[in-house]
Design an enzyme around this catalytic site. Sequence first.
Site, PDB file in Angstrom:
ATOM      1  N   ARG A 168     101.595  26.965 119.473  1.00 39.19           N
ATOM      2  CA  ARG A 168     100.882  26.266 118.399  1.00 39.19           C
ATOM      3  C   ARG A 168     102.029  25.087 118.220  1.00 39.19           C
ATOM      4  NH1 ARG A 168     101.994  28.535 114.196  1.00 39.19           N
ATOM      5  NH2 ARG A 168     102.575  30.469 114.736  1.00 39.19           N
TER       6      ARG A 168
ATOM      7  N   TYR B 153      95.597  25.319 123.670  1.00 41.01           N
ATOM      8  CA  TYR B 153      96.059  26.444 123.512  1.00 41.01           C
ATOM      9  C   TYR B 153      95.366  27.219 122.210  1.00 41.01           C
ATOM     10  CZ  TYR B 153      99.100  30.051 121.807  1.00 41.01           C
ATOM     11  OH  TYR B 153      99.826  31.376 121.355  1.00 41.01           O
TER      12      TYR B 153
ATOM     13  N   LYS C 195      93.335  30.512 113.354  1.00 36.71           N
ATOM     14  CA  LYS C 195      94.257  30.255 112.347  1.00 36.71           C
ATOM     15  C   LYS C 195      93.856  28.961 111.618  1.00 36.71           C
ATOM     16  CE  LYS C 195      97.288  33.337 113.274  1.00 36.71           C
ATOM     17  NZ  LYS C 195      98.090  33.505 114.112  1.00 36.71           N
TER      18      LYS C 195
ATOM     19  N   HIS D  13      97.763  36.557 106.955  1.00 34.48           N
ATOM     20  CA  HIS D  13      98.383  36.757 108.233  1.00 34.48           C
ATOM     21  C   HIS D  13      98.682  37.847 108.308  1.00 34.48           C
ATOM     22  CE1 HIS D  13     100.901  35.261 111.581  1.00 34.48           C
ATOM     23  NE2 HIS D  13      99.864  35.727 112.029  1.00 34.48           N
TER      24      HIS D  13
ATOM     25  N   SER E 195     104.463  35.394 113.330  1.00 37.87           N
ATOM     26  CA  SER E 195     104.160  35.422 114.690  1.00 37.87           C
ATOM     27  C   SER E 195     105.268  36.096 115.348  1.00 37.87           C
ATOM     28  CB  SER E 195     103.908  34.018 114.966  1.00 37.87           C
ATOM     29  OG  SER E 195     103.019  33.302 114.105  1.00 37.87           O
ATOM     30  N   ALA E 196     104.742  36.895 116.206  1.00 37.74           N
ATOM     31  CA  ALA E 196     105.364  37.563 117.396  1.00 37.74           C
ATOM     32  C   ALA E 196     106.360  38.474 116.720  1.00 37.74           C
ATOM     33  CB  ALA E 196     106.154  36.746 118.306  1.00 37.74           C
ATOM     34  N   CYS E 197     106.078  39.107 115.722  1.00 38.81           N
ATOM     35  CA  CYS E 197     107.201  39.972 114.955  1.00 38.81           C
ATOM     36  C   CYS E 197     106.420  41.333 114.883  1.00 38.81           C
ATOM     37  CB  CYS E 197     107.638  39.398 113.495  1.00 38.81           C
ATOM     38  SG  CYS E 197     108.407  37.962 113.766  1.00 38.81           S
TER      39      CYS E 197
ATOM     40  N   ASN F 128     101.603  45.443 117.459  1.00 35.13           N
ATOM     41  CA  ASN F 128     102.396  46.681 117.688  1.00 35.13           C
ATOM     42  C   ASN F 128     102.137  47.695 116.718  1.00 35.13           C
ATOM     43  OD1 ASN F 128     104.026  46.772 120.244  1.00 35.13           O
ATOM     44  ND2 ASN F 128     103.958  44.663 119.367  1.00 35.13           N
TER      45      ASN F 128
ATOM     46  N   ASP G   7      95.815  40.551 113.081  1.00 34.04           N
ATOM     47  CA  ASP G   7      96.386  39.383 112.721  1.00 34.04           C
ATOM     48  C   ASP G   7      95.956  38.754 111.563  1.00 34.04           C
ATOM     49  OD1 ASP G   7      97.942  37.404 114.073  1.00 34.04           O
ATOM     50  OD2 ASP G   7      96.244  35.970 114.215  1.00 34.04           O
TER      51      ASP G   7
ATOM     52  N   ASN H 212     105.471  33.411 125.306  1.00 33.34           N
ATOM     53  CA  ASN H 212     104.459  33.416 124.473  1.00 33.34           C
ATOM     54  C   ASN H 212     103.033  33.582 125.277  1.00 33.34           C
ATOM     55  OD1 ASN H 212     103.065  33.402 121.807  1.00 33.34           O
ATOM     56  ND2 ASN H 212     102.505  31.085 122.184  1.00 33.34           N
TER      57      ASN H 212
ATOM     58  N   ARG I  26      99.885  35.281 126.471  1.00 34.22           N
ATOM     59  CA  ARG I  26      98.847  36.042 125.584  1.00 34.22           C
ATOM     60  C   ARG I  26      97.557  36.815 126.346  1.00 34.22           C
ATOM     61  NH1 ARG I  26      99.750  35.860 119.619  1.00 34.22           N
ATOM     62  NH2 ARG I  26     101.560  34.642 119.589  1.00 34.22           N
TER      63      ARG I  26
ATOM     64  N   GLY J  93     106.673  53.164 117.870  1.00 38.85           N
ATOM     65  CA  GLY J  93     106.113  54.505 117.509  1.00 38.85           C
ATOM     66  C   GLY J  93     106.728  55.225 116.336  1.00 38.85           C
TER      67      GLY J  93
ATOM     68  N   ASN K 136     107.984  53.634 113.885  1.00 36.94           N
ATOM     69  CA  ASN K 136     107.810  53.151 112.428  1.00 36.94           C
ATOM     70  C   ASN K 136     106.804  54.022 111.994  1.00 36.94           C
ATOM     71  OD1 ASN K 136     109.470  51.063 113.156  1.00 36.94           O
ATOM     72  ND2 ASN K 136     107.864  49.699 114.039  1.00 36.94           N
TER      73      ASN K 136
END
Length: 620
Positions: free
Chosen positions: A73, A217, A226, A246, A268-270, A274, A293, A389, A391, A526, A528
Amino acid sequence: MSLTLNDIKHPKISTWVNEMIAMCEPDNVVVVDGSREEYDALMQKCVKAGLATPLKKKENCYLFRSLPSDVARVESRTFISSVKEEDAGPTNHWIDPAQLKQTMRELYKGCMHGRTMYVIPFCMGPLGSAISKNGIEITDSEYVVLNMDIMTRAGKKVLDIFNADINADFVPCLHSVGKPLRKCESDNGIWPCADVEYKYITQFPEEHLVWSYGSGYGGNALLGKKCFALRIATVLARDEGWLAEHMLILKLTNPKGEVKYVTGAFPSACGKTNLAMLIPTIPGWKVETIGDDIAWMKFGKDGRLYAINPEAGFFGVAPGTSAESNKNALISAEKNTIYTNCALTEDGDVWWEGIGYPAKGKLVDWKGKTRDALPKDKAPKGEEMAHPNARFTAPAKQCPCIAKEWEDPAGVPISAILFGGRRPSTIPLVHQSLSWNHGVFLGSIVGSEITAASTIDASQVGKIRRDPFAILPFCGYNMGDYFKHWIEIGKKTSEDKLPKIFYVNWFRKDPNNAKLPGGFMWPGYGDNSRVLAWIFDRCDGVDNAKETPIGYMPKDGAINTEGLADYYKETLPEITKVDVEGWKKELADVKENHYPKFGKHLPKELSEIIDMIQDRLNKA
Ligand code: GTP
Ligand code: SPV
Ligand code: MN
């Protein structure tokens, strides 16, 4: 089979599409029907144009490589073009709508020469859900059509909804890659997009309208995601009394078979994807996925918040995804998947850093260069085989742990909301807010190290920035008013019906402890589930917490550590205690550098909370 303009019976849509045709001047117009034949034909068009590579090793999977200038982005080119600048707030870029429309009209004029215009009717959310909303995306990118096919419910089934109700609302979304072709010219293997100074990702909040130009993108081009489901939807949610967030949505089942639904907002990406697909390391617990997301939450008749996932696929971060970290994501992306900016192996498979095994032989890196595989699975920063990044776009229904109710039009009732980010210090593994407003405060101070998803500027990666509610780049109006909206939501029902709010942090670091993989003091992934289990019991009022100055935290022994490596058992006390001095600094930073940005838009409730917590810390 394929649809034409004559198949659109909804007068407002027809009028808008015809205006866009007159402006963009495409060679052809196709109304997307969403069929398999259409998808296959469009993919073949991409293969012929040299933009897509079929993967021999994976059924119906293709690899795309973008230009290095179009890999994420572009927040610097993203605008909330409200009539008044103040309504965009201090955290969004703003240009006057009349002026910006003039600028963009000049760019759009004739921008689709040599290209086909695709008209995509799409629905965000399960068809027939009262929470879902419809849109039309116009695009000149086959890549966008293919991705929208996976990420949304798109095609004839949605056009039928419009044709059955010719007054039905829709969010118009216009997209062009900004690369017209001359007669007989083709893309010839080069990802079409415009130079960065010509890219515009624009939301017009009063008109519920999206105009995007110059980028192909994901977040800039798949406008249902988004642009609509967050930037426009936050505005709709404010006006209609619900939440567009989000957030991942997961279903958590305990060993007794009892179920709770949890949402989580991480930048994002945190780790949303997962967490949503986690395989618990503690016996008897189960996690299933509703969304990874975006969550739309509305009050049900019973006064609880019900969430739907407006999307139908995952646009997930590839690097770091391995059989060990997220097996369910890998399986989701085994077939019918689009890969973007991954590396290509000699035997026709994809590879990325952190995939869990070293590559062999030669690889084509994400820039298209053939290189020898590196002996280790990590390349120096800036020289990765796959872009950080990179995807995958995979259908959600392929996820082995997709919950059976993931498309329930009623949504799922939410018991807990998590906030989190990458915070190497101060923020403990988990704490629970003392009240709804304290929870809103925790959302408002979310911060994280900058990741590759939000910037193309590698020098910024690693610095901490505040990302309130993980929605900083996605809020369609003044962030101070957005905080106020959250406070208002808390008044709409009784506190016992509201979700409980937690702040989690999987990313505490101790660079001096050589035993810790990656320096992380918590194993994450896992494991978590150990924290989720504590949260589950909190929602049932189990006596597993102690009150601290910053909120409720696990009592000694309340986090299940069975089977955890000894070095994590040793770090656990450190990450589950209150860092009083660290928090004092944190709050001072919020007071001096974060909150003042919002001026009179900052709700007084948040200033009251900060004073209360400061007071409690001073007494500690
Ligand atoms: P967006 O799609 O950009 O909104 O991101 P996301 O929040 O879905 O992020 P995702 O789950 O794809 O995670 C991104 C990165 O974080 C990957 O490299 C993961 O390996 C890493 N990650 C996820 N969960 C954990 C965790 O619990 N601990 C650690 N250390 N890393 C994690
Ligand atoms: C994110 O950056 O938060 C994503 C990817 O989920 S994008 O759709 O590009 O925004
Ligand atoms: Mn995201």
